[in-house]
Structures are given as structure tokens and as C-alpha cells.
Design a protein around this motif. Structure first.
Motif, short mmCIF file in Angstrom:
data_model
loop_
_atom_site.label_atom_id
_atom_site.label_comp_id
_atom_site.label_asym_id
_atom_site.label_seq_id
_atom_site.Cartn_x
_atom_site.Cartn_y
_atom_site.Cartn_z
N LEU B 6 0.85 -1.35 -0.11
CA LEU B 6 0.02 0.01 -0.11
C LEU B 6 0.80 1.19 -0.05
O LEU B 6 1.79 1.38 0.85
CB LEU B 6 -0.79 0.03 1.21
N TYR B 7 0.82 2.10 -1.06
CA TYR B 7 1.45 3.48 -1.11
C TYR B 7 0.39 4.35 -0.03
O TYR B 7 -0.88 4.58 -0.61
CB TYR B 7 1.45 4.01 -2.43
N THR B 8 0.88 4.80 0.90
CA THR B 8 0.08 5.56 1.97
C THR B 8 0.61 6.53 2.40
O THR B 8 1.82 6.96 2.55
CB THR B 8 -0.29 4.38 3.00
N TYR B 9 -0.11 7.80 2.92
CA TYR B 9 0.39 8.83 3.95
C TYR B 9 -0.67 8.82 5.21
O TYR B 9 -1.68 8.51 4.74
CB TYR B 9 0.26 10.11 2.98
N HIS B 35 4.97 10.98 1.37
CA HIS B 35 4.77 12.06 2.33
C HIS B 35 4.18 13.22 1.27
O HIS B 35 4.91 13.62 0.33
CB HIS B 35 6.04 12.52 2.97
N LEU B 36 3.08 13.74 1.81
CA LEU B 36 2.35 14.70 0.77
C LEU B 36 2.98 16.13 1.12
O LEU B 36 2.65 16.89 0.03
CB LEU B 36 0.89 14.69 1.06
N VAL B 37 3.61 16.28 2.04
CA VAL B 37 3.94 17.76 2.07
C VAL B 37 5.67 17.60 2.05
O VAL B 37 6.07 18.65 1.16
CB VAL B 37 3.72 18.06 3.75
N ALA B 210 -5.90 1.35 11.98
CA ALA B 210 -5.72 2.10 10.52
C ALA B 210 -5.62 3.47 11.18
O ALA B 210 -5.22 4.36 9.85
CB ALA B 210 -6.92 1.65 9.60
N ALA B 211 -5.93 4.03 12.32
CA ALA B 211 -5.99 5.40 12.35
C ALA B 211 -4.39 6.06 11.97
O ALA B 211 -3.58 5.44 12.30
CB ALA B 211 -6.53 5.63 13.55
N PRO B 216 3.41 4.44 11.00
CA PRO B 216 4.79 4.51 11.37
C PRO B 216 5.14 5.89 10.87
O PRO B 216 6.20 6.74 11.45
CB PRO B 216 5.28 3.43 10.52
N ASP B 217 4.59 6.35 9.75
CA ASP B 217 4.89 7.54 9.04
C ASP B 217 4.49 8.89 9.95
O ASP B 217 4.77 10.14 9.75
CB ASP B 217 4.68 7.72 7.60
N ALA B 218 3.63 8.70 10.96
CA ALA B 218 3.03 9.60 11.63
C ALA B 218 4.11 10.21 12.82
O ALA B 218 4.30 11.32 12.73
CB ALA B 218 1.85 9.38 12.35
#
Lengths: 220, 220
Positions: B6-9, B35-37, B210-211, B216-218
Motif C-alpha cells: 500500500l502506497y500511503t500517507y 509524504h504529501l508535504v 488504521a488510524a 509509522p510515518d506519523a
């Protein structure tokens, strides 16, 4: 047996999608015309809110009297409830995912930003100029159609239509979006594959019959 | 066998939907963090554009190496490709249409207007103030959640969750939207049925895992 009834407005892109789907599947239906401008917007009337609390067209009354909303959900229903009519989705899971993604690249990324209620908010509440409104419209078309053009050009599953050589849900969404973009004078020459596919679609009676200008409420 | 990737942010509502779906179905998967930012938006990099020309998250690499895009299409794929895992859609065509319509009432009507790129356009290109941006955000949440609240309250198919007593695609879309609305301090007290359903969802491990804060990227 009561017929299917489509709540529609000739100029609504989302209703246009479902009109194409009904025509491709050859499903006879009644139409109820909900004028989005007249009477302050007939979709905002109490009578229509009782049918669709979302106050959006299209909605579909099924043969058993249920009311369905959201154009993509309605088209998927038609495909599931009338499996003997021509399919709007391929049979394999990967192909279905591709067709749905192309449809959603229009229905979740372009159209929601450019429909009547949003353009109205921009001018009425944010005081944007006509030029800024046009730039907004063109921007989201460019973002969306640019990505779709790349997908259609790069992916081997593209055929005469978005997916292979029969029209699918993806074509049902693409044609109304392009129709709408032309109405707002968006430059479309950067999307030759989209242009070729839309031309192939528009040559089919199902797409031609479903076009806004052919609807009874267009003349009124 | 290669896993699903899954490609995720963490903060993306659309990626959050798919994380819930993967968890509800109990499907193990790898994650690639986009990362969207950071770096001016890693979704805009050439490397990610080669994966998803739409430059949006999520995307899903399937076990056979295909890349799927658009969260609703990805969730439908998971349901079709892994039929032995818990279903995200009911079995009957009318129920499926209802669940899809509720999901799309979020994914086609609320989220597209309030995501990062749109809020950015409002401030950067149209010069709207913070107060106007907040009013815009709240307006589309109110329009969308108001309609969904009416549907959920009036329709007999609503249960502990949006449709009956097991979570569906509709809940996968509703919970991230409400999460997002809270982040923007939208008043939500007018939507008691939505509140009750979201609370029931958030009590389930699949939704909790899922929150955004659990990703991990949070932390990074």
C-alpha cells in the motif's frame, strides 16, 4: 411491472453517465425531470429531498420502488441487477479495478470540483471573478484529464474504448466530463487518446441518445 | 509470494479508508510511505508518477505486481480478489447499491472538495483568508454529513454500522471523513447517528489500527 424511473437533468454530468449506461444496457425507463436552476433549483424542493436527501441528480427508482442515489452506485446496480444486458464492467478483478479507477478519476477528482454548486459557491461566497472561476475549472480538468490521458496511453488494456473494445463504466464517465469541458472551452488538444475514445463513443447510438441536447428537458 | 503493498500517507483520508479495509479483511501487506508535504510533496516525484500518474495516494501494488489506484476501486478489488476474507459489501444488489451510495456520498461529494490540494488552491491562487477556508471546509462537511445523517436515520437497513451489523465500504469512508472533520473543528453534534456509528467503528481493532496516529510515518 413498474419501470425504472430516472430522476435527471439534461445538463448534469452525473445524470448523463446513467443515461448512457441505461442506453448501453438497453433498459427502458421513465424520466422525471428535476431542473437544477428553475424554481431556485427543483432538487432543493421538499418533494425531491424526500426522494434524495442529498439533493443531487441522478437518482433511480428501481422496479421494486427502492430509490438509489450516486451515479456510480446506480450504474453498478444496473450491471448487477440486469446481468443479461451488455456488461459495463469486465469479468476479471484487475480489469474491474482499472475501469472503476478510471471512472473515479473523473467522478472523485474532476467533476466534484467543477459542478454547479461549487462554481456557485466560488462566485457567491468567495467573490471570485469570472476569469478566476474559469481558471479553477480549467485547472482541475487539466489535472484530471492529464492523468487519465497518461493512464490510457501507457496501459495495454486500453482499446477502442477506455478498456478494451466495448464501452464500460469508464467511458460512461469520461464522455460527460469531456462534454462539460468543451462547454467551458477547455483546451483538449493535449489529450489525443481521450479525444479518440470519446469520438468512438459518440459514434454509438447509446451515447448520442443520452447527450444533453437530446433530452426532453433541454428544449423546455 | 510477494505481498500487497500500500502506497500511503498517514493523514490521507483516502489511504485511511484502504488501511481500514485491509485490516477488516485481515490482509497482510507492506507499506510504502509517500509524504504529501515533505520534499515539495513526494507524490509529485517522477518516481511516484511512474507508479500513479494521478499523483494521489493511495495506490496498491497487487500480489501479481499490478498497480491499482483510487481508494473505492482498490477496496472493491480487495473484496473481489479475497472473497474468503470478511466481505465489505452485502450480497444483495440493492444493499450493495446503498453501501456504495453512502461511500460515494463521502468520496464524491465531501472529500474531493476538502483535501489538501484544493485547500492549497483556495489560499494560494484565490487568496482566500483562513476564515473563508474554514467556512468552505465546514460548508461541504455540513452538506455531505447532513444528507448522510438523514439517510442513515431514515433507512431501515442502518444497523450498528452504516448497513446492518457488520462494517462495510460505507464505514471505511465515513470514519476517515469524521476524523478529518474533527481535525478541522467542524461541529458534529447535528449528526447523532453518524456519531454513534463512528463510535462503534472506532471500538473495533481494525479501525483503531488504521488510524493516522498509529501509522509509522506519523511519528517521523
Amino acid at each position: 411491472m413498474p419501470m425504472l424511473t430516472l430522476y435527471t437533468y439534461f445538463r448534469s454530468s452525473a445524470a448523463f453517465r446513467v443515461r448512457i449506461a441505461l442506453a448501453l444496457k438497453g433498459l427502458p425507463h421513465d424520466s422525471a425531470f428535476i431542473h437544477l436552476v428553475r424554481d431556485g433549483g427543483q432538487h432543493r424542493s421538499a418533494a425531491y429531498q424526500a426522494i434524495n436527501p442529498q439533493q443531487l441528480v441522478p437518482a433511480l427508482r428501481t422496479e421494486d420502488g427502492s430509490v438509489l442515489t450516486q451515479s456510480l452506485a446506480i450504474m453498478e446496480y444496473l450491471d448487477e441487477a440486469y446481468p443479461d444486458a451488455p456488461a459495463l464492467l469486465p469479468a476479471d478483478a484487475l480489469g474491474r479495478a482499472r475501469v472503476r479507477a478510471l471512472a473515479q478519476a473523473v467522478a472523485c477528482e474532476v467533476h466534484p470540483l467543477n459542478n454547479l454548486r461549487v462554481l456557485h459557491y466560488l462566485t457567491q461566497h468567495l467573490g471570485v471573478s469570472e476569469a478566476q472561476k474559469t481558471a479553477w475549472y480549467h485547472h482541475w480538468v487539466r489535472e484530471g484529464l492529464g492523468a487519465i490521458e497518461t493512464m490510457l496511453t501507457q496501459e495495454g488494456a486500453t482499446g477502442r474504448f477506455c478498456h478494451g473494445d466495448t464501452p464500460t463504466l469508464a467511458d460512461c464517465c469520461l464522455v460527460p466530463q469531456v462534454f462539460n469541458a468543451r462547454r467551458f472551452a477547455c483546451p483538449l488538444e493535449d489529450y489525443p487518446t481521450i479525444g479518440r475514445i470519446v469520438q468512438a463513443c459518440e459514434a454509438l447510438p447509446a451515447f448520442a441518445q443520452a447527450a444533453p441536447a437530446q433530452q426532453p428537458d433541454a428544449a423546455a
